[in-house]
Design a protein around this motif. Structure first.
Motif, short mmCIF file in Angstrom:
data_model
loop_
_atom_site.label_atom_id
_atom_site.label_comp_id
_atom_site.label_asym_id
_atom_site.label_seq_id
_atom_site.Cartn_x
_atom_site.Cartn_y
_atom_site.Cartn_z
N UNK A 84 -57.17 -48.07 140.00
CA UNK A 84 -56.73 -46.67 140.02
C UNK A 84 -57.71 -45.81 140.79
N UNK A 85 -57.19 -44.82 141.49
CA UNK A 85 -58.05 -43.89 142.22
C UNK A 85 -58.61 -42.87 141.26
N UNK A 86 -59.77 -42.40 141.56
CA UNK A 86 -60.37 -41.33 140.76
C UNK A 86 -59.76 -40.00 141.19
N UNK A 87 -59.28 -39.27 140.23
CA UNK A 87 -58.65 -37.99 140.50
C UNK A 87 -59.47 -36.88 139.88
N UNK A 88 -59.72 -35.85 140.65
CA UNK A 88 -60.43 -34.68 140.13
C UNK A 88 -59.39 -33.71 139.59
N UNK A 89 -59.28 -33.66 138.29
CA UNK A 89 -58.30 -32.78 137.65
C UNK A 89 -58.81 -31.35 137.65
N UNK A 90 -57.90 -30.39 137.56
CA UNK A 90 -58.33 -28.99 137.56
C UNK A 90 -59.06 -28.63 136.28
N UNK A 91 -59.95 -27.67 136.40
CA UNK A 91 -60.61 -27.14 135.21
C UNK A 91 -59.63 -26.20 134.53
N UNK A 92 -59.33 -26.48 133.27
CA UNK A 92 -58.41 -25.62 132.53
C UNK A 92 -59.21 -24.62 131.72
N UNK A 93 -58.75 -23.39 131.68
CA UNK A 93 -59.47 -22.37 130.91
C UNK A 93 -59.55 -22.75 129.44
N UNK A 94 -60.74 -22.71 128.89
CA UNK A 94 -60.94 -23.07 127.48
C UNK A 94 -60.38 -21.98 126.58
N UNK A 95 -59.67 -22.43 125.55
CA UNK A 95 -59.21 -21.51 124.53
C UNK A 95 -58.01 -20.66 124.90
N UNK A 96 -57.64 -20.62 126.18
CA UNK A 96 -56.47 -19.83 126.55
C UNK A 96 -55.21 -20.57 126.17
N UNK A 97 -54.12 -19.90 126.21
CA UNK A 97 -52.84 -20.49 125.86
C UNK A 97 -52.28 -21.34 126.98
N UNK A 98 -51.06 -21.80 126.76
CA UNK A 98 -50.40 -22.65 127.73
C UNK A 98 -50.15 -21.95 129.05
N UNK A 99 -49.88 -20.67 129.03
CA UNK A 99 -49.57 -19.94 130.27
C UNK A 99 -50.74 -20.00 131.24
N UNK A 112 -50.53 -25.21 138.31
CA UNK A 112 -49.69 -24.85 139.47
C UNK A 112 -50.55 -24.56 140.69
N UNK A 113 -51.68 -23.88 140.48
CA UNK A 113 -52.59 -23.59 141.59
C UNK A 113 -53.17 -24.89 142.14
N UNK A 114 -53.55 -25.81 141.26
CA UNK A 114 -54.12 -27.10 141.66
C UNK A 114 -53.11 -27.93 142.46
N UNK A 115 -51.85 -27.89 142.04
CA UNK A 115 -50.81 -28.63 142.75
C UNK A 115 -50.28 -27.89 143.98
#
Length: 165
Positions: free
Chosen positions: A120-135, A142-145
């Motif tokens: 498998x290739x190594x993928x750099x996933x986006x940093x998700x805001x901690x503690x924020x909701x799903x939105x 969406x920005x990462x994609x």
């Protein structure tokens, strides 16, 4: 015709786990609420077709509902919450989606066991805001994609595959 006994402990667990009422589960499965009520109280069993409808509505194998033991919480809950970034899903549909995603992740990982030459290739996933909701998390993904909105399924799939997810 005598029905098959449903494990009421497992049925009650499903109601709690998916935050459903008996009526909501019956509607989702296309069954009469009275039948689901009786099954949840260790009453007369359901037909094989009714058990299949329950299983299909909650993305389980039919054997789940007729198994004799209780429910191993650690095996059924942990992956879904890991996939949700540590946040509990807000709807039954979201929980079912996360469950399917986790199942596909396991299938994907299994391919690497069957084909050791592939890695498998190594993928750099986006940093998700901690503690924020799903939105906020959805906005970061969406920005990462690089989604603009309005993409059809084929376009979304290409964008996800381009990130080696």
């Amino acid at each position: 015709m005598k029905g098959l006994a449903v494990n009421p402990v497992r049925l009650q667990w499903c109601l709690r786990h998916y935050c459903l009422t008996l009526e909501e589960l019956a509607k989702r499965a296309g069954l009469k609420p009275a039948a689901v009520q009786r099954a949840s109280e260790d009453g007369p069993g359901l037909t094989a077709r009714e058990i299949y409808a329950l299983a299909h509505a909650l993305d389980f194998n039919t054997s789940f509902f007729v198994g004799k033991r209780g429910v191993p919480d650690d095996e059924l809950r942990v992956p879904q919450f890991r996939a949700a970034g540590g946040q509990p899903p807000h709807t039954t549909d979201m929980l079912l989606l996360l469950k399917r995603v986790e199942n596909h992740r396991e299938y994907f990982r299994g391919l690497f066991e069957d084909f050791p030459a592939l890695q498998p290739r190594k993928t750099a996933y986006p940093q998700l805001p901690a503690g924020d909701g799903y939105a906020a998390k959805a906005k970061a993904v969406r920005r990462w994609l690089r989604l603009r909105g309005g993409e059809d399924f084929a376009a979304l799939r290409k964008k996800v595959e381009a990130k080696d997810v």
